[in-house]
Design a protein around this motif. Sequence first.
Motif, short mmCIF file in Angstrom:
data_model
loop_
_atom_site.label_atom_id
_atom_site.label_comp_id
_atom_site.label_asym_id
_atom_site.label_seq_id
_atom_site.Cartn_x
_atom_site.Cartn_y
_atom_site.Cartn_z
N ARG A 128 0.72 -1.45 0.11
CA ARG A 128 0.07 -0.01 0.06
C ARG A 128 0.66 1.39 0.13
O ARG A 128 0.41 2.57 -0.64
CB ARG A 128 -0.55 0.25 1.21
N VAL A 129 1.36 0.89 0.88
CA VAL A 129 2.81 2.42 0.97
C VAL A 129 3.39 2.66 -0.86
O VAL A 129 3.57 4.14 -0.83
CB VAL A 129 3.92 1.92 1.86
N CYS A 130 3.60 1.48 -0.95
CA CYS A 130 5.01 1.71 -2.77
C CYS A 130 3.31 2.35 -2.98
O CYS A 130 4.04 3.14 -4.39
CB CYS A 130 4.84 0.65 -2.56
N GLU A 131 2.41 1.70 -3.42
CA GLU A 131 1.11 2.57 -4.19
C GLU A 131 0.96 3.70 -4.23
O GLU A 131 1.30 4.54 -5.33
CB GLU A 131 -0.10 1.43 -4.00
N ALA A 132 0.87 4.59 -2.90
CA ALA A 132 0.15 6.05 -2.37
C ALA A 132 2.15 6.62 -2.95
O ALA A 132 1.17 7.69 -3.11
CB ALA A 132 0.40 5.90 -0.68
N LEU A 133 3.45 6.09 -2.46
CA LEU A 133 4.51 7.11 -2.93
C LEU A 133 4.82 7.00 -4.45
O LEU A 133 4.85 7.91 -5.37
CB LEU A 133 5.69 6.46 -2.85
N ASN A 134 3.78 6.63 -5.18
CA ASN A 134 3.83 6.16 -6.69
C ASN A 134 2.98 6.88 -7.25
O ASN A 134 3.56 7.61 -8.02
CB ASN A 134 3.71 4.75 -7.15
N LYS A 135 1.45 6.99 -6.96
CA LYS A 135 0.66 7.91 -6.78
C LYS A 135 1.17 9.53 -6.69
O LYS A 135 1.00 10.33 -7.77
CB LYS A 135 -0.16 7.80 -6.13
N VAL A 136 2.61 9.95 -6.12
CA VAL A 136 2.94 11.09 -5.86
C VAL A 136 3.83 11.44 -6.16
O VAL A 136 4.97 11.94 -5.91
CB VAL A 136 2.77 11.91 -4.34
N ASP A 137 4.32 10.25 -7.15
CA ASP A 137 5.94 10.38 -7.47
C ASP A 137 7.34 10.53 -6.77
O ASP A 137 7.67 11.50 -7.02
CB ASP A 137 6.41 11.34 -8.98
N LEU A 138 7.12 10.08 -5.16
CA LEU A 138 7.95 9.84 -4.35
C LEU A 138 8.39 8.59 -4.58
O LEU A 138 9.59 8.70 -3.45
CB LEU A 138 7.40 10.71 -3.30
N ILE A 139 8.10 7.33 -4.65
CA ILE A 139 9.33 5.89 -4.65
C ILE A 139 10.70 6.70 -4.64
O ILE A 139 11.17 4.84 -3.60
CB ILE A 139 7.71 5.33 -5.88
N ARG A 140 10.72 6.58 -5.37
CA ARG A 140 12.32 7.22 -5.30
C ARG A 140 13.01 7.08 -4.03
O ARG A 140 14.25 6.58 -3.75
CB ARG A 140 13.05 7.23 -7.12
N LYS A 141 12.50 8.07 -3.58
CA LYS A 141 12.73 8.79 -2.21
C LYS A 141 12.37 8.38 -0.88
O LYS A 141 12.44 8.68 -0.11
CB LYS A 141 12.68 10.63 -2.60
N LYS A 142 11.75 6.97 -1.53
CA LYS A 142 10.90 6.58 -0.07
C LYS A 142 12.22 6.05 1.32
O LYS A 142 11.39 6.51 2.74
CB LYS A 142 10.64 5.12 -0.09
N ASN A 143 13.00 6.54 1.11
CA ASN A 143 14.44 5.75 1.94
C ASN A 143 15.06 7.52 2.70
O ASN A 143 15.22 7.44 4.17
CB ASN A 143 15.81 5.20 2.12
N LEU A 144 14.08 8.67 2.13
CA LEU A 144 15.49 9.47 2.15
C LEU A 144 14.15 10.24 3.89
O LEU A 144 13.21 9.82 4.43
CB LEU A 144 14.74 11.04 1.81
N TYR A 145 14.79 11.17 4.69
CA TYR A 145 14.10 12.03 5.74
C TYR A 145 13.35 13.31 5.04
O TYR A 145 13.32 13.56 4.24
CB TYR A 145 14.80 11.76 6.83
N PRO A 146 12.44 13.19 6.20
CA PRO A 146 11.46 14.67 5.24
C PRO A 146 12.35 15.71 5.30
O PRO A 146 12.03 16.69 4.53
CB PRO A 146 10.01 14.73 6.37
N TYR A 147 13.11 15.97 5.68
CA TYR A 147 13.95 16.80 5.87
C TYR A 147 14.83 17.25 5.14
O TYR A 147 14.76 18.00 4.80
CB TYR A 147 14.88 17.23 7.51
#
Lengths: 226, 282
Positions: free
Chosen positions: A124-143
């Motif tokens: 589910r998380v991967c699907e959600a990140l794909n929708k907003v095009d952030l999947i490649r940055k999934k291991n980064l921190y918000p800052y």
Amino acid sequence: MIRFEHVCKYYFAQTSDLEKNINALVDINVVIKRGGFFVLFGPNGAGKTTFLKLITCQERPSAGKIFWGEQDLSKIKRKHIPFLRRKIGMIFQDFKLLYKKTIFENIAFVLSAIDLPKEVVFDRVCEALNKVDLIRKKNLYPYQLSHGERQKLCIARALVNNPEIILADEPMANLDMETQEELIQILSKTNEEGVTVVMATNNKKTDFNNISYQSLKLVGGKSKES
Amino acid sequence: MIGYALREAKNNFRREKLANLSAIWSLSISILIMGVFSLIGVNLNKVINDLKEKVEIVVFLDDDLSIEKIGSIRKKIFNMGNIEDIIYTSKDEALSDLSKDAEIAHYIKMMGENPLPASFNVKLIDKKMEQLNNIAKRIKFFDGIKEVRYGQEEVKNLNKIIFFIKSIGIGLGIMLGVISLSMIIYTIRLIVSLRQDEIRIMQLVGATAGFIRMPFLLEGLIAGFLGAICGLGLLFGIYYLLILRFEGILFLPWPIMAGLGGGGILVGFIGSFISIQKYIEV
């Protein structure tokens, strides 16, 4: 889907010599249609956040009734509120991200909080990140993200639980036009998939890209429907 | 849910190690102190029970009673029931026993005549205090009886001492228990306040109050359990040191140990429950 009937919300305040009620919302009557795109306009302090809080039952109306379908939210029992909130995807004005968790963990946290199994969470998380095009940055921190990317992260978090409705509180604040368009597109696509979107904004110049939307203007807690 | 709660409890423990250790230490000291007083109480009780086993009624007889009269009194006492044995000590035998102490023998010689009365040592089958009281009172009114003694004052005094010690132990234990409770409340509140953002998000995305509360309750339970184990462990250490020097000391019986341990766990649980309540408002 959501119906406000003569809803009022006031807060009690005590100033140096007076005790008085502060009217956050006054006699609000509106119907938010299922699958619709609803925009709440108004300056700061108009009552937009209060409006959204009433839907999530963070506040109770001082007068009037709010219906979600046939359910009267003003009478909902406390123990049922969490289950109502699982139908809602919230996008907060101040992001409310967890800066010690990665992007992936920020979103997964939502699903852990409602006790979903690990196998479901990853997909589910991967699907959600794909929708907003952030999947490649999934291991980064918000800052490590830009302001716009953080807002996209918030949208992904709101979408991950397949909500019936998205409530977005000032999602365009402090964003450049290009990023605003990008976010509007994401919300629009989500809306096309059948999710109701309620968006609060103080920016009348936001370009909704030919989206058909319903709107309500709040000024000093009072409404002007258009 | 339990897996999540255990993981989060473990993370909370690691995050605030010092605060948790202080709470556990404070609780273990409370349990240790209550345990020490309980240990004293248990062993004093043993002393009393041993004493009671040895308690006999000593019946002092009037001087110049005939042998037939002495025999009749002995028979009367035996017929009262609950009598295991009656041992007669004559005046001369009493003097002879006491004269083994040279100083006392010297004083008695100075007096010229034998001041000691003849006596019966009455051993009961059922040695309860009420039985002793009952029989002693009845014997007192027999003809030819000078005095009746059965160590009732000594036993009463010992019972008072035990009561006093137990009261101090309980009082101190309760005081320290309250302090431990406060420390646990402080620790859990500290952790909750550090995790307020997470808790708020959990509430807003639909986590139930029970789900949010569970890791903190578990943490309190674990702190209480560890405090109880440490306290009882220290108590056993003290006991071990004592039995190396003194024989016959009893350790706490299982029900008291379970009570102390259970009390520690309960304090941990209550502390965490109280501290989390305010933050769980949906």
